[in-house]
Scaffold this motif. Structure first.
Motif, PDB file in Angstrom:
ATOM      1  N   LEU A  17     -33.814 -32.482  22.393  1.00 50.42           N
ATOM      2  CA  LEU A  17     -35.183 -31.978  22.396  1.00 50.42           C
ATOM      3  C   LEU A  17     -35.421 -31.313  23.742  1.00 50.42           C
ATOM      4  CD1 LEU A  17     -36.897 -35.153  20.890  1.00 50.42           C
ATOM      5  CD2 LEU A  17     -36.336 -33.043  19.679  1.00 50.42           C
TER       6      LEU A  17
ATOM      7  N   GLY B 195     -44.204 -32.746  24.525  1.00 47.03           N
ATOM      8  CA  GLY B 195     -43.957 -33.481  23.291  1.00 47.03           C
ATOM      9  C   GLY B 195     -42.526 -33.906  23.060  1.00 47.03           C
ATOM     10  N   LYS B 196     -41.624 -33.585  23.983  1.00 42.46           N
ATOM     11  CA  LYS B 196     -40.202 -33.921  23.785  1.00 42.46           C
ATOM     12  C   LYS B 196     -39.998 -35.441  23.818  1.00 42.46           C
ATOM     13  CE  LYS B 196     -39.143 -31.218  27.268  1.00 42.46           C
ATOM     14  NZ  LYS B 196     -40.427 -30.482  27.444  1.00 42.46           N
TER      15      LYS B 196
ATOM     16  N   SER C  21     -42.331 -37.681  23.561  1.00 45.48           N
ATOM     17  CA  SER C  21     -43.165 -38.269  22.509  1.00 45.48           C
ATOM     18  C   SER C  21     -42.435 -38.265  21.168  1.00 45.48           C
ATOM     19  CB  SER C  21     -44.479 -37.492  22.386  1.00 45.48           C
ATOM     20  OG  SER C  21     -45.198 -37.525  23.599  1.00 45.48           O
ATOM     21  N   SER C  22     -41.736 -37.180  20.886  1.00 42.82           N
ATOM     22  CA  SER C  22     -40.962 -37.091  19.650  1.00 42.82           C
ATOM     23  C   SER C  22     -39.841 -38.123  19.644  1.00 42.82           C
ATOM     24  CB  SER C  22     -40.378 -35.684  19.500  1.00 42.82           C
ATOM     25  OG  SER C  22     -39.578 -35.597  18.335  1.00 42.82           O
TER      26      SER C  22
ATOM     27  N   THR D 279     -33.561 -35.777  25.871  1.00 42.95           N
ATOM     28  CA  THR D 279     -34.733 -34.938  26.091  1.00 42.95           C
ATOM     29  C   THR D 279     -34.684 -34.296  27.475  1.00 42.95           C
ATOM     30  OG1 THR D 279     -36.228 -36.535  27.162  1.00 42.95           O
ATOM     31  CG2 THR D 279     -36.058 -36.630  24.754  1.00 42.95           C
TER      32      THR D 279
END
Length: 209
Positions: free
Chosen positions: A45, A51-52, A54-55, A172
């Motif tokens: 990611l 949002g990396k 978070s994903s 990430t």
């Protein structure tokens, strides 16, 4: 010229929608049937957008939902407690959670100290990548360790490639280089379209950290 019957028009739209969905379902079913390989995946990611991480933590929750063992190693972050760390430490003892703990490199301004901390943190990550009992390993912000040359790139690539076959790994962070992308099964580029911070809005607890 008379207006078309509303009932007839509604039926026509329903039929058109059904035909479209049937065609789409056939394509999806065909792709599912073609996917026959059963093994863990490597997912990157990356990108400049929010949002990396978070994903990645969303996938942690998925794995925990299936009763799987999870390992999380965070590079860069750690000077300030994060919501995910607080929750996992308090509620998920089955998650092996480790943070480098030095904070952002632009705050420490200590290359030698950061490299030493990175090597110690990588030892935790490497152990997880060798453990077949761990179904999912998240290496949060690992890409910076490659970009700043804090860790040996080949050592990282080999550890990811040689992990247990059923284990999945999520990396990430921005960048990371083409070599890392080449060995990953899935690469998602999170784009930055707009960010509240640039409008002077402070980072929000529970949203940003």
């Amino acid at each position: 010229m008379t207006d078309q019957d509303p009932h007839t028009e509604h039926t026509r739209k329903d039929d058109k929608h059904k035909a479209s969905m049937q065609k789409q379902k056939a394509k999806v079913d065909a792709r599912i049937a073609e996917a026959k390989t059963e093994r863990g995946i490597a997912l990157l990611l990356t990108g400049n957008g929010k949002g990396k991480s978070s994903s990645a933590f969303g996938m942690v929750m998925r794995a925990l939902g299936y009763g799987q063992r999870v390992g999380v190693v965070q590079f860069i972050k750690g000077a300030q407690l994060s919501g995910e760390e607080l929750y996992l430490r308090d509620h998920c003892p089955q998650v092996h959670f480790y943070q480098m703990g030095t904070g952002f490199t632009w705050n420490t301004q200590d290359r030698s100290g950061d490299i030493s901390a990175a090597e110690q943190t990588w030892a935790e990550a490497e152990a997880l990548l060798k453990n077949p009992d761990v179904a999912l390993v998240v290496l949060d912000e690992l890409t910076y360790m490659i970009a700043y040359q804090y860790l040996d790139e080949q050592r990282i690539l080999q550890a990811i490639q040689n992990r247990p076959s059923a284990q999945s790994v999520v990396v990430t962070g921005r960048g990371g280089g083409s070599a890392l992308q080449d060995i990953m099964d899935t690469v998602s580029d999170v784009k930055d379209v707009k960010h509240a911070f640039r409008a002077g809005i402070k980072a929000r607890q529970g949203v940003d950290y």
